[in-house]
Enzyme design. Structure first.
Site, PDB file in Angstrom:
ATOM      1  N   LYS A 252      48.096 -18.548  47.883  1.00  0.00           N
ATOM      2  CA  LYS A 252      48.959 -18.091  46.954  1.00  0.00           C
ATOM      3  C   LYS A 252      48.177 -17.965  45.721  1.00  0.00           C
ATOM      4  O   LYS A 252      48.335 -18.665  44.561  1.00  0.00           O
ATOM      5  CB  LYS A 252      50.077 -18.864  46.856  1.00  0.00           C
ATOM      6  CG  LYS A 252      51.323 -17.929  46.017  1.00  0.00           C
ATOM      7  CD  LYS A 252      52.477 -18.728  45.418  1.00  0.00           C
ATOM      8  CE  LYS A 252      51.939 -19.267  44.085  1.00  0.00           C
ATOM      9  NZ  LYS A 252      51.482 -18.270  43.146  1.00  0.00           N
TER      10      LYS A 252
ATOM     11  N   GLY B 161      45.903 -25.794  38.416  1.00  0.00           N
ATOM     12  CA  GLY B 161      46.767 -24.907  37.626  1.00  0.00           C
ATOM     13  C   GLY B 161      47.097 -26.003  36.420  1.00  0.00           C
ATOM     14  O   GLY B 161      46.177 -26.819  36.066  1.00  0.00           O
ATOM     15  N   SER B 162      48.207 -26.114  35.890  1.00  0.00           N
ATOM     16  CA  SER B 162      48.596 -26.697  34.815  1.00  0.00           C
ATOM     17  C   SER B 162      48.877 -28.232  35.182  1.00  0.00           C
ATOM     18  O   SER B 162      49.386 -28.718  36.664  1.00  0.00           O
ATOM     19  CB  SER B 162      49.820 -26.300  33.970  1.00  0.00           C
ATOM     20  OG  SER B 162      50.827 -26.279  34.770  1.00  0.00           O
ATOM     21  N   THR B 163      48.664 -29.086  34.383  1.00  0.00           N
ATOM     22  CA  THR B 163      49.110 -30.654  34.773  1.00  0.00           C
ATOM     23  C   THR B 163      50.703 -30.660  35.333  1.00  0.00           C
ATOM     24  O   THR B 163      50.886 -31.498  36.189  1.00  0.00           O
ATOM     25  CB  THR B 163      48.689 -31.595  33.758  1.00  0.00           C
ATOM     26  OG1 THR B 163      47.446 -31.569  33.602  1.00  0.00           O
ATOM     27  CG2 THR B 163      49.191 -32.980  33.888  1.00  0.00           C
TER      28      THR B 163
ATOM     29  N   GLY C 209      51.189 -29.490  38.518  1.00  0.00           N
ATOM     30  CA  GLY C 209      50.569 -30.408  39.520  1.00  0.00           C
ATOM     31  C   GLY C 209      51.397 -31.750  39.713  1.00  0.00           C
ATOM     32  O   GLY C 209      51.302 -32.103  40.781  1.00  0.00           O
TER      33      GLY C 209
ATOM     34  N   GLU D 249      43.437 -29.751  40.806  1.00  0.00           N
ATOM     35  CA  GLU D 249      42.330 -29.293  39.467  1.00  0.00           C
ATOM     36  C   GLU D 249      43.475 -28.982  38.199  1.00  0.00           C
ATOM     37  O   GLU D 249      43.784 -27.895  38.305  1.00  0.00           O
ATOM     38  CB  GLU D 249      41.581 -28.216  40.028  1.00  0.00           C
ATOM     39  CG  GLU D 249      40.375 -28.510  41.068  1.00  0.00           C
ATOM     40  CD  GLU D 249      39.449 -29.455  40.566  1.00  0.00           C
ATOM     41  OE1 GLU D 249      39.174 -29.927  39.527  1.00  0.00           O
ATOM     42  OE2 GLU D 249      38.761 -30.259  41.422  1.00  0.00           O
TER      43      GLU D 249
ATOM     44  N   CYS E 282      39.608 -24.172  31.791  1.00  0.00           N
ATOM     45  CA  CYS E 282      39.831 -25.773  31.885  1.00  0.00           C
ATOM     46  C   CYS E 282      39.041 -26.490  31.191  1.00  0.00           C
ATOM     47  O   CYS E 282      39.234 -27.699  30.701  1.00  0.00           O
ATOM     48  CB  CYS E 282      40.221 -26.188  33.409  1.00  0.00           C
ATOM     49  SG  CYS E 282      38.862 -25.709  34.326  1.00  0.00           S
TER      50      CYS E 282
ATOM     51  N   GLU F  97      46.831 -29.080  25.825  1.00  0.00           N
ATOM     52  CA  GLU F  97      45.793 -27.990  25.867  1.00  0.00           C
ATOM     53  C   GLU F  97      46.366 -26.839  25.339  1.00  0.00           C
ATOM     54  O   GLU F  97      47.710 -26.313  25.769  1.00  0.00           O
ATOM     55  CB  GLU F  97      45.848 -28.049  27.476  1.00  0.00           C
ATOM     56  CG  GLU F  97      44.863 -27.034  28.071  1.00  0.00           C
ATOM     57  CD  GLU F  97      44.970 -26.863  29.672  1.00  0.00           C
ATOM     58  OE1 GLU F  97      45.999 -26.827  29.969  1.00  0.00           O
ATOM     59  OE2 GLU F  97      43.746 -26.950  30.284  1.00  0.00           O
TER      60      GLU F  97
HETATM   61  P1  NAD Z   1      50.346 -22.979  36.167  1.00  0.00           P
HETATM   62  O1  NAD Z   1      50.473 -24.440  36.744  1.00  0.00           O
HETATM   63  O2  NAD Z   1      51.605 -22.444  35.421  1.00  0.00           O
HETATM   64  O3  NAD Z   1      50.320 -21.989  37.587  1.00  0.00           O
HETATM   65  C1  NAD Z   1      49.185 -22.119  38.407  1.00  0.00           C
HETATM   66  C2  NAD Z   1      49.689 -21.638  39.799  1.00  0.00           C
HETATM   67  O4  NAD Z   1      50.775 -22.381  40.506  1.00  0.00           O
HETATM   68  C3  NAD Z   1      50.348 -20.291  39.900  1.00  0.00           C
HETATM   69  O5  NAD Z   1      49.776 -19.526  41.081  1.00  0.00           O
HETATM   70  C4  NAD Z   1      51.694 -20.294  39.712  1.00  0.00           C
HETATM   71  O6  NAD Z   1      52.499 -19.297  40.434  1.00  0.00           O
HETATM   72  C5  NAD Z   1      51.834 -21.697  40.692  1.00  0.00           C
HETATM   73  N1  NAD Z   1      53.121 -22.442  40.520  1.00  0.00           N
HETATM   74  C6  NAD Z   1      54.118 -22.716  39.278  1.00  0.00           C
HETATM   75  N2  NAD Z   1      54.739 -23.530  39.462  1.00  0.00           N
HETATM   76  C7  NAD Z   1      54.720 -24.096  40.825  1.00  0.00           C
HETATM   77  C8  NAD Z   1      55.510 -24.952  41.507  1.00  0.00           C
HETATM   78  N3  NAD Z   1      56.560 -25.564  41.121  1.00  0.00           N
HETATM   79  N4  NAD Z   1      55.130 -25.188  42.821  1.00  0.00           N
HETATM   80  C9  NAD Z   1      54.036 -24.541  43.193  1.00  0.00           C
HETATM   81  N5  NAD Z   1      53.222 -23.558  42.660  1.00  0.00           N
HETATM   82  C10 NAD Z   1      53.638 -23.367  41.416  1.00  0.00           C
HETATM   83  O7  NAD Z   1      49.144 -22.891  35.390  1.00  0.00           O
HETATM   84  P2  NAD Z   1      48.343 -21.417  35.013  1.00  0.00           P
HETATM   85  O8  NAD Z   1      49.109 -21.321  33.517  1.00  0.00           O
HETATM   86  O9  NAD Z   1      48.400 -20.244  35.930  1.00  0.00           O
HETATM   87  O10 NAD Z   1      47.122 -21.967  34.598  1.00  0.00           O
HETATM   88  C11 NAD Z   1      46.272 -22.454  33.651  1.00  0.00           C
HETATM   89  C12 NAD Z   1      46.234 -24.005  33.829  1.00  0.00           C
HETATM   90  O11 NAD Z   1      45.365 -24.284  34.865  1.00  0.00           O
HETATM   91  C13 NAD Z   1      45.690 -24.637  32.603  1.00  0.00           C
HETATM   92  O12 NAD Z   1      46.414 -26.028  32.522  1.00  0.00           O
HETATM   93  C14 NAD Z   1      44.395 -24.981  33.073  1.00  0.00           C
HETATM   94  O13 NAD Z   1      43.477 -26.096  32.430  1.00  0.00           O
HETATM   95  C15 NAD Z   1      44.319 -25.159  34.497  1.00  0.00           C
HETATM   96  N6  NAD Z   1      43.079 -25.094  35.280  1.00  0.00           N
HETATM   97  C16 NAD Z   1      42.373 -26.217  35.802  1.00  0.00           C
HETATM   98  C17 NAD Z   1      41.032 -25.884  36.301  1.00  0.00           C
HETATM   99  C18 NAD Z   1      40.442 -27.132  37.034  1.00  0.00           C
HETATM  100  O14 NAD Z   1      39.337 -26.781  37.644  1.00  0.00           O
HETATM  101  N7  NAD Z   1      40.657 -28.318  36.630  1.00  0.00           N
HETATM  102  C19 NAD Z   1      40.749 -24.540  36.762  1.00  0.00           C
HETATM  103  C20 NAD Z   1      41.390 -23.566  36.143  1.00  0.00           C
HETATM  104  C21 NAD Z   1      42.607 -23.751  35.394  1.00  0.00           C
END
Ligand code: NAD
Length: 480
Positions: free
Chosen positions: A175, A227-229, A232, A249, A283, A382
């Protein structure tokens, strides 16, 4: 304008149940595509196909060499489309085309090949004897994987999940995010044409609701999330209910520790891409620069001059270093943090405004914050934008303490004329990755974070192992 009216479900294009979204070029603001978004019904449909294909063994039961061959053939097919994919990726994300061409498209292709090689060379069955008894220790695929990815690496994040998961024999429901739903779809066509059996892979761009459904789904054995902490943390809670496997991640707030003997000029040149590539939406961005107080004025001046000289503008122009942010929401977030920095008592040494002479879009100037203390929110949280905070320190011990005074633990760097001294500091930084003097990470070495930056590692052998379960089969008495 591209019309992507269908989702990729179980190995073919299929009209989903959901609405479409309009994808807007963040550098120009013109619509470039419509894309279908997945609903919870689509997720259920895809998971059912993944489960059935996994349980039937059409892919999980294939020989590792056969799986590797499919991944390699898919990589070859994607390679033929590199130019087109780089343009699509730049269109949806806004990162400069040169970066899409050099990294965001070729790296995922290389990852597919790496995981093919690793899986083919791996010993999946190992007989072990303690002298009295023999057991067969088997690496089995973990099952149905739900992979959830953000927008900032539209093909990379998916490839470092789909690649190892398929190499291990898993079925996958991917997804991707609403913001970047285009480039990633190429994985479907390429893998199907390469011979991936039906049912094994679905690609469902979608929002939170679709993500939540995937995480909650009882037929999903593992969630691989980037995605975001904050997200996560929610995913981990949900997975706890059924002890689903997870890899996380997450975010970062990485520190570049400049030691007193560092070559300031070289450091400043190298830190520009390490902090600002993809407009700081990375990230592993080096978003805090820790400098000895004796060098504070020199480093600040050099950083401000280098940042002010960076070319911001049209991502298709080869001279552009920084494109726009991905969305207006992301620009609001970055501008909010710049305002907060002023309120907290920091100084905006350069940048902080929307640049002139750029196309209409979500642009923000590269911004240097000085007079920052590590307790400020702009040093703790961040920002995910083109913002560097300079924090001064009085001793190397204090620098290490400041680097570690963060809820995150993803990346970092140490800068020194003495590689041994730099390595000694790197060993004490509690992050998953550290660069000495800007050196790039060797291909296939583990990628991931300590603390609230994640759980588990991606890339290379660690990344492949993340998709195995271990089984011990007791065979009987040892012979001889
Ligand atoms: P986000 O957490 O808002 O979204 C990431 C993904 O999760 C999207 O596909 C979103 O639709 C989905 N999502 C959102 N809420 C959800 C939930 N409750 N349950 C399941 N899925 C859900 O993050 P973002 O704003 O899209 O991305 C930026 C973040 O990603 C930053 O914090 C960045 O540091 C992190 N990131 C980390 C790495 C790594 O390898 N550590 C790499 C790239 C980005």
């Amino acid at each position: 304008m591209t019309e992507q009216q269908e989702l990729w479900i179980g190995g073919r294009w299929a009209t989903g149940a959901g609405v479409t979204t309009t994808v807007v070029n963040p550098a120009g603001l013109e619509p470039i595509a419509t894309a279908r978004l997945a609903t919870t019904v689509d997720v259920d449909h895809a998971v059912a196909q993944a489960r059935a294909s996994f349980d039937a063994g059409v892919w999980s039961g294939a020989a590792p060499a056969e799986r590797a061959q499919v991944l390699r053939a898919a990589a070859d097919l994607l390679e033929k489309r590199q130019d087109e994919l780089a343009r699509t990726l730049t269109g949806e994300l806004g990162c400069p085309l040169w970066f899409s061409e050099r990294a965001h498209v070729p790296n995922p292709i290389r990852h597919l090949r790496t995981f093919a090689d690793l899986a083919q060379a791996h010993t999946f069955d190992e007989e072990v004897s303690d002298g009295a008894n023999r057991s067969l220790v088997i690496d089995e695929p973990v099952g149905v994987v739900g992979a959830i990815t953000p927008w900032n690496g539209p093909l990379s994040s998916p490839a470092i999940k789909v690649g190892p998961a398929l190499a291990a024999g898993c079925s996958v429901v991917l997804k991707p995010s609403v913001e970047a739903p285009l480039t990633v779809m190429a994985l479907g066509d390429a893998l199907a044409e390469a011979g991936l059996p039906e049912g094994v892979l679905s690609i469902l761009p979608g929002g939170t609701e679709a993500g939540v459904r995937l995480v909650e789904h009882p037929d999903v054995d593992k969630i691989a999330f980037t995605g975001s902490t904050a997200t996560g943390r929610q995913i981990m809670r949900t997975c706890a209910d059924r002890i689903a496997r997870i890899t996380l991640e997450l975010g970062g707030k990485s520190a570049a520790v400049v030691l007193p003997d560092a070559d300031v000029e070289k450091m400043v040149a190298a830190i520009m891409p390490m902090s600002l590539v993809v407009t700081g939406q990375l990230c592993i961005s080096q978003s805090r620069v820790l400098v000895p107080r004796s060098l504070e004025a020199e480093v600040t001046e050099a950083l401000a001059a280098a940042m002010a000289a960076l070319r911001v503008g049209d991502p298709l122009d080869p001279a552009t270093f920084l494109g726009p942010l991905v969305s207006s929401a992301q620009r609001d977030r970055v501008e909010g943090y710049v305002d907060l920095a002023r309120t907290e008592g920091a100084t905006v040494a350069t940048g902080g405004r929307r640049p002139d002479d750029v196309p209409p879009g979500y642009f923000v100037e590269p911004t240097l914050l000085t007079g920052v203390t590590n307790a400020m929110r702009v040093a703790q949280e961040e920002i995910f934008g083109p913002v560097i905070a300079v924090v001064a320190y009085d001793s190397v011990e204090e620098a290490i303490a400041i680097a570690n005074d963060s809820p995150y633990g993803l990346s970092g760097s140490v800068w020194s004329a003495d590689p041994d001294a730099a390595l000694a500091v790197a060993r004490r930084i509690r992050t998953g990755m550290v660069s000495i003097n800007g050196a790039p990470q060797a291909w296939g070495t583990p990628f991931g974070g300590y603390k609230q930056s994640g759980i588990g590692r991606e890339m290379g052998m660690e990344g492949l192992r993340a998709y195995f379960e271990k089984k011990s089969v007791a065979l009987g008495p040892a012979v001889g």
